[in-house]
Design a protein around this motif. Structure first.
Motif, PDB file in Angstrom:
ATOM      1  N   ARG A 224     -26.472  55.768  84.199  1.00  0.00           N
ATOM      2  CA  ARG A 224     -25.426  55.262  85.104  1.00  0.00           C
ATOM      3  C   ARG A 224     -24.345  54.575  84.285  1.00  0.00           C
ATOM      4  O   ARG A 224     -24.599  54.123  83.175  1.00  0.00           O
ATOM      5  CB  ARG A 224     -26.011  54.257  86.120  1.00  0.00           C
ATOM      6  N   ILE A 225     -23.154  54.487  84.876  1.00  0.00           N
ATOM      7  CA  ILE A 225     -22.029  53.874  84.177  1.00  0.00           C
ATOM      8  C   ILE A 225     -21.327  52.900  85.118  1.00  0.00           C
ATOM      9  O   ILE A 225     -21.091  53.209  86.287  1.00  0.00           O
ATOM     10  CB  ILE A 225     -21.024  54.945  83.701  1.00  0.00           C
ATOM     11  N   ALA A 226     -21.017  51.716  84.581  1.00  0.00           N
ATOM     12  CA  ALA A 226     -20.216  50.725  85.308  1.00  0.00           C
ATOM     13  C   ALA A 226     -18.899  50.560  84.547  1.00  0.00           C
ATOM     14  O   ALA A 226     -18.897  50.363  83.336  1.00  0.00           O
ATOM     15  CB  ALA A 226     -20.950  49.392  85.392  1.00  0.00           C
ATOM     16  N   VAL A 227     -17.794  50.649  85.273  1.00  0.00           N
ATOM     17  CA  VAL A 227     -16.461  50.533  84.682  1.00  0.00           C
ATOM     18  C   VAL A 227     -15.910  49.143  85.002  1.00  0.00           C
ATOM     19  O   VAL A 227     -15.858  48.747  86.180  1.00  0.00           O
ATOM     20  CB  VAL A 227     -15.508  51.611  85.230  1.00  0.00           C
ATOM     21  N   MET A 228     -15.521  48.402  83.959  1.00  0.00           N
ATOM     22  CA  MET A 228     -15.009  47.051  84.143  1.00  0.00           C
ATOM     23  C   MET A 228     -13.508  46.984  83.902  1.00  0.00           C
ATOM     24  O   MET A 228     -12.967  47.687  83.043  1.00  0.00           O
ATOM     25  CB  MET A 228     -15.714  46.069  83.203  1.00  0.00           C
ATOM     26  N   TYR A 229     -12.862  46.125  84.674  1.00  0.00           N
ATOM     27  CA  TYR A 229     -11.439  45.843  84.456  1.00  0.00           C
ATOM     28  C   TYR A 229     -11.194  44.378  84.763  1.00  0.00           C
ATOM     29  O   TYR A 229     -11.457  43.920  85.874  1.00  0.00           O
ATOM     30  CB  TYR A 229     -10.557  46.721  85.346  1.00  0.00           C
ATOM     31  N   LEU A 230     -10.738  43.648  83.786  1.00  0.00           N
ATOM     32  CA  LEU A 230     -10.358  42.250  83.934  1.00  0.00           C
ATOM     33  C   LEU A 230     -11.451  41.418  84.605  1.00  0.00           C
ATOM     34  O   LEU A 230     -11.224  40.704  85.571  1.00  0.00           O
ATOM     35  CB  LEU A 230      -9.048  42.150  84.728  1.00  0.00           C
TER      36      LEU A 230
END
Length: 325
Positions: A224-230
């Motif tokens: 699984r992949i979690a995408v982070m932004y700020l």
């Protein structure tokens, strides 16, 4: 992959900076309320631009930083406010592999001394047993037993990272945070290290949190992949679905930048405008609104929640994405 090893709920890590006699502290909102579960034998990829908070998440969930707020559960046990002595015992179960192996290995000690240290700290084994275990670990990660008598500067970057991996698995942990573990290595060496991690994971049923900015590497290793932004998670889902059907505009832009190994084919690049806002003063509403070509007044005024947008736990936080029924 049935048992949840690690759970974090609404985790926040805010760093105070500045301030003085007549002024208030300002804060860097490095991690601003994220929730994740990681299962035994699973690899969770954590991706995003530099400064988005990926490494801070890894270090906070290991309690290398004390969290500002939120909860951290390891095998169902709340370790958020665990006393130092109890946390020291638990560290056998939770390890980290750092980005720069030369910086994380003591240049004044032999490899054998470095790798024996976990056993010494926890009072495990005799000197003779520790030597035997160190040699077995070196062989397991593809290095000769004689490496134990040499110093870190005598090895290449890939070999030093193998030593770092051997040290991380020495006490047979259940969770390892790989903090940009292949970013400083040559491309040819990256694949060797990734394959080594996958082999060890299968053998030891390890849970891995793989922090990186190279999405092609993350795709190869992650379930699984979690995408982070700020400081926030903007999208999360299984690797195949997220790459084929990214929902958040930020994820779409990141994936469009992955090179295709065919000179006759080209991705349609999505070029993001502007720079990443300061984590000291994140925008109101959706943190991505200032760089999103689809942003509306709602995006600028109201922060979107992470909602289900498909099957297999696919979630995204975007006002423009229709949630699953």
């Amino acid at each position: 992959m049935s048992d949840v090893v690690l759970s974090i709920r609404d985790l926040k890590q805010h760093f105070a900076i500045g301030g003085g006699l007549f002024s208030k502290n300002k804060y860097v909102y490095a991690v601003d309320g994220i929730s994740l579960d990681v299962k035994s034998g699973e690899t969770l990829g954590l991706v995003g631009e530099s400064g988005c908070g990926k490494s801070t998440v890894g270090r906070t969930l290991l309690k290398l930083y004390e969290p500002t707020s939120g909860k951290i559960f390891f095998e169902g046990r709340d370790i958020t406010d665990l006393p130092v002595r109890e946390m020291a015992d638990l560290r056998k179960e939770m390890q980290i592999i750092f980005q720069d192996p030369m910086e994380s290995l003591n240049a004044r000690h032999t490899v054998g001394g470095i790798m024996a240290e976990p056993f010494e700290i926890h009072g495990i084994g005799t000197p003779e047993e520790r030597r035997m275990w160190v040699e077995d670990l070196l062989v397991k990660v593809g290095l000769p037993k004689t490496a134990a008598d040499r110093y870190p500067h005598e090895f290449s970057g890939g070999q030093r990272q193998r030593i770092g991996i051997a040290r991380a698995i020495a006490l047979k942990p259940k969770l390892i945070v790989c903090d940009e573990a292949v970013s400083a290595l040559d491309v040819s060496v990256q694949s060797q290290i990734v394959n080594l991690l996958l082999d060890l994971q299968q053998e030891m049923n390890l849970a891995l949190i793989f922090i990186a900015h190279d999405l092609s590497v993350v795709k190869h290793i992650s379930d699984r992949i979690a995408v982070m932004y700020l400081g926030k998670i903007v999208e999360i889902g299984d690797a195949e679905t997220l790459y084929k059907e990214p929902k958040h505009p930020y994820t779409q832009a990141l994936i469009s930048a992955i090179p295709i190994p065919n000179p006759r084919l080209r991705n349609k690049r999505i070029i993001l405008k502007g720079d990443v806002p300061s984590p000291m003063d994140p925008p109101a509403g959706c943190h991505f609104n200032a760089r999103c070509m689809h942003a509306t007044d709602l995006c600028r005024e109201q922060r979107p929640e992470l909602v289900s947008v498909g099957e297999n736990g696919h979630q995204a936080s975007c006002h423009l994405v229709s949630p699953s029924p």
